[in-house]
Design an enzyme around this catalytic site. Structure first.
Site, mmCIF file in Angstrom:
data_model
loop_
_atom_site.group_PDB
_atom_site.id
_atom_site.type_symbol
_atom_site.label_atom_id
_atom_site.label_comp_id
_atom_site.label_asym_id
_atom_site.label_seq_id
_atom_site.Cartn_x
_atom_site.Cartn_y
_atom_site.Cartn_z
ATOM 1 N N GLU A 45 0.625 -1.335 -0.198
ATOM 2 C CA GLU A 45 0.190 0.175 -0.375
ATOM 3 C C GLU A 45 0.519 1.517 0.059
ATOM 4 O O GLU A 45 1.977 1.285 0.874
ATOM 5 C CB GLU A 45 -1.058 0.182 1.711
ATOM 6 C CG GLU A 45 -1.870 -0.968 1.331
ATOM 7 C CD GLU A 45 -2.194 -0.859 2.727
ATOM 8 O OE1 GLU A 45 -3.732 -1.889 2.723
ATOM 9 O OE2 GLU A 45 -2.132 -0.088 3.651
ATOM 10 N N ARG A 92 -4.933 9.423 16.185
ATOM 11 C CA ARG A 92 -4.204 7.933 16.804
ATOM 12 C C ARG A 92 -4.046 8.149 17.718
ATOM 13 O O ARG A 92 -3.225 6.865 18.812
ATOM 14 C CB ARG A 92 -2.299 8.332 16.232
ATOM 15 C CG ARG A 92 -1.627 7.903 15.745
ATOM 16 C CD ARG A 92 -0.063 8.090 15.485
ATOM 17 N NE ARG A 92 0.958 7.099 15.318
ATOM 18 C CZ ARG A 92 1.497 6.118 14.221
ATOM 19 N NH1 ARG A 92 1.055 7.182 13.384
ATOM 20 N NH2 ARG A 92 2.778 5.266 14.825
ATOM 21 N N LYS A 108 1.850 4.309 1.618
ATOM 22 C CA LYS A 108 1.943 4.876 3.316
ATOM 23 C C LYS A 108 2.076 6.437 3.103
ATOM 24 O O LYS A 108 2.762 7.033 2.699
ATOM 25 C CB LYS A 108 3.522 4.075 3.471
ATOM 26 C CG LYS A 108 3.003 4.896 4.780
ATOM 27 C CD LYS A 108 5.097 4.397 5.308
ATOM 28 C CE LYS A 108 5.091 4.693 7.136
ATOM 29 N NZ LYS A 108 4.280 6.375 7.563
ATOM 30 N N PHE A 131 -7.466 2.056 4.888
ATOM 31 C CA PHE A 131 -6.874 0.429 4.887
ATOM 32 C C PHE A 131 -7.277 -0.530 5.876
ATOM 33 O O PHE A 131 -6.665 -1.225 5.498
ATOM 34 C CB PHE A 131 -5.293 1.388 5.478
ATOM 35 C CG PHE A 131 -5.018 1.157 6.532
ATOM 36 C CD1 PHE A 131 -4.915 1.176 7.757
ATOM 37 C CD2 PHE A 131 -4.486 2.230 6.821
ATOM 38 C CE1 PHE A 131 -4.454 1.468 9.042
ATOM 39 C CE2 PHE A 131 -3.704 3.876 7.060
ATOM 40 C CZ PHE A 131 -4.010 2.527 8.698
ATOM 41 N N ARG A 179 3.348 -5.556 17.469
ATOM 42 C CA ARG A 179 3.825 -6.411 17.718
ATOM 43 C C ARG A 179 4.126 -7.292 16.876
ATOM 44 O O ARG A 179 3.157 -7.733 15.883
ATOM 45 C CB ARG A 179 2.812 -7.048 18.784
ATOM 46 C CG ARG A 179 2.489 -6.521 20.029
ATOM 47 C CD ARG A 179 2.215 -6.960 20.868
ATOM 48 N NE ARG A 179 2.210 -8.347 22.014
ATOM 49 C CZ ARG A 179 3.281 -8.907 22.186
ATOM 50 N NH1 ARG A 179 4.472 -7.556 22.783
ATOM 51 N NH2 ARG A 179 4.109 -9.540 21.991
ATOM 52 N N ARG A 198 -3.220 9.603 11.734
ATOM 53 C CA ARG A 198 -4.472 8.873 10.751
ATOM 54 C C ARG A 198 -5.546 8.808 11.801
ATOM 55 O O ARG A 198 -5.645 9.602 12.364
ATOM 56 C CB ARG A 198 -2.758 7.364 12.567
ATOM 57 C CG ARG A 198 -3.717 6.411 12.725
ATOM 58 C CD ARG A 198 -3.622 5.568 11.730
ATOM 59 N NE ARG A 198 -4.383 4.373 11.249
ATOM 60 C CZ ARG A 198 -3.135 3.498 12.630
ATOM 61 N NH1 ARG A 198 -1.952 3.244 12.402
ATOM 62 N NH2 ARG A 198 -3.273 2.256 12.218
#
Length: 499
Positions: free
Chosen positions: A214, A236, A216, A295, A366, A221
């Site tokens: 994708e 965000r 960026k 997204f 993570r 956000r």
């Protein structure tokens, strides 16, 4: 529980470099806390107050002159009640300042010297580094004797660490209670983050061919929730920004759904269709000039999708938002993936995201299911101090001291004044004193709250800075108002680039 126990635990955690020892100390105090004490103790040991901002600055804190108590007497409920009263006095008005000073003096006067120092740092924001968040999740799990992944998932879905700790430690069946925490439309979810990819080749070796590449976007956000005609939007950092983005609210009301949770970016676009700089996107919030791109889809019409593979979530997303899906290429060959990255850069984007199609939605950074590929190394670091400039920059705060995140806070890894425009120097000089903790003839020292994105050519071992590394050709890209301290880059990440 005496407040002194919390303060002593904080000191114990700061005195050891062993993650196991830190977790054990935190778990011990949580296990001993009464049900009503768990949430505030968790918040304080993670470096923040549940009350948020209290309106108390360093000028107010430094103006309080009281003698500390000889022996500890404050309990956890005493301190939490005092913080509630101080938060209720936030703002300005006739008599508010005097009442706030009186309340603060009473609290600090009842505290011992160690307790007072902790409270001043907590109220002044100096503890708000977020570095202990991961440790606190592990400590909650250890105290409740449950798997850390169960705590982590509940934290992601609730968005609140103190409340997650209370759920784990205040339930007869903590696993069942934590697993019962689900996604709620109109309650923000902690966002999933991407790890830096060393190169496209390495990323493809990690993730294989079942991927999507994708663009960026160099935007802000957003997380968008809709239930019927009600729409709410969060940043965000999970701060609500609904009133600042009426155009996104209007577009969301037109989507063919009743309930939905979307993850994406919003950015300002120039007349030629190319994205404007990140700072312009941040300034655009509230002026009606923002365009959303998405997204991910976490919920659709009563069906939670966080545990579905990304491929399923993308399919649902496309049906909902149509051409508002971020430009992407599905299952590209290595050659096509490289071409997609070049296309993103040519379109004015900052790079690309490579995501595994079988990945579920997991908060934080993570694993490496999502990786970001940029043309150069960029890191989000924290400004620890700033030196006064010389020559043409005399009178301006110029050379910034950069800190990387550790379990204990932030450690200095370098300095830079490169990449700064006159506007940047002016902004630093006007803004940095608001975060000042002290100064000397050459330097203003700051609370670790300001996040800056730094581009660099590499990292090398060095004894010059406490972090044991030095940044090669570091330069300022932008300041990140949208980036919380808990998501800044770690010292270990920098060390991994050492040559």
């Amino acid at each position: 529980m005496l407040f002194a126990r919390v303060v002593a635990t904080s000191a114990e955690v700061g005195a050891t470099r062993s993650r196991k020892a830190k977790t054990a100390a935190l778990a011990a105090v949580l296990a001993d806390a009464a049900p009503g004490e768990v949430a505030p103790v968790t918040a304080w040991l993670a470096g923040f107050m549940r009350q948020g901002r209290t309106g108390i600055g360093w000028r107010t804190l430094s103006g309080v002159e009281v003698s500390p108590a000889d022996e500890p007497s404050l309990s956890v409920p005493d301190v939490e009640a005092a913080l509630d009263r101080l938060a209720a006095l936030a703002g300005s008005g006739t008599g508010v300042g005097a009442r706030r000073s009186a309340e603060l003096s009473a609290l600090l006067g009842a505290a011992t010297a160690d307790e007072g120092r902790f409270l001043v740092r907590l109220l002044g924001g100096e503890l708000r580094q977020g570095a202990l968040e991961g440790l606190m999740v592990e400590a909650v799990a250890a105290a409740a004797e449950v798997p850390a992944d169960v705590v982590r998932r509940a934290f992601m879905l609730s968005g609140q660490l103190p409340e997650t700790a209370w759920t784990a430690l205040g339930s007869e069946d903590p696993v069942a209670a934590l697993e019962a925490v689900g996604l709620e439309v109109m309650r923000p979810v902690r966002p999933m983050l991407a790890s830096p990819g060393d190169s496209l080749e390495d990323t493809l070796a990690d993730l294989g061919s079942e991927i999507v590449v994708e663009h960026k976007l160099d935007g802000a956000r957003i997380q968008v929730h809709r239930r019927g005609d009600e729409v709410r939007v969060w940043s965000r950092t999970l701060h609500e920004i609904t009133d600042a983005v009426p155009e996104i609210v209007a577009l969301t009301r037109e989507l063919p759904v009743d309930t939905v949770v979307l993850d994406g970016e919003t950015l300002a676009v120039a007349e030629d269709g190319r994205p404007r700089a990140f700072q312009e996107s941040m300034k655009g919030l509230g002026n009606g000039a923002m365009q959303p791109w998405y997204f991910d889809c976490l919920h659709r019409d009563g069906r939670d999708l966080v545990d579905e593979p990304l491929e399923t979530r993308r399919r649902e997303l496309a049906e909902i938002v149509g051409d508002r899906v971020i430009p992407s290429v599905l299952r590209p060959t290595p050659e096509r993936a490289a071409e997609a990255i070049r296309e993103a850069l040519a379109a004015g984007q900052e790079g690309s995201m490579v995501k595994a199609l079988d990945s579920t939605y997991t908060a934080g950074r993570r694993g490496k299911a999502w990786q970001k590929i940029k043309p150069s190394h960029t890191f989000d670091l924290v400004v620890l101090a700033c030196e006064w400039g010389s020559g043409r920059r005399r009178g301006w705060l110029s050379n910034i001291h950069l800190g990387a995140r550790t379990d204990d806070g932030f450690v200095m890894v370098g300095k830079t004044f490169k990449g700064m425009t006159d506007e940047t120097l002016r902004w630093q000089t006007e803004t940095f004193p608001q975060y000042e903790t002290s100064r000397d003839a050459s330097t203003v020292y700051l609370r670790p709250e300001i996040v800056v994105e730094i581009e660099l050519d590499g990292v090398q071992t060095s004894t010059r800075y406490p972090g044991g590394v030095a940044l090669r050709f570091a330069r300022v890209v932008r300041y990140r108002d949208d980036k919380p301290l808990a998501e800044t880059d770690t010292l270990d990440t920098l060390r991994a680039l050492r040559r």
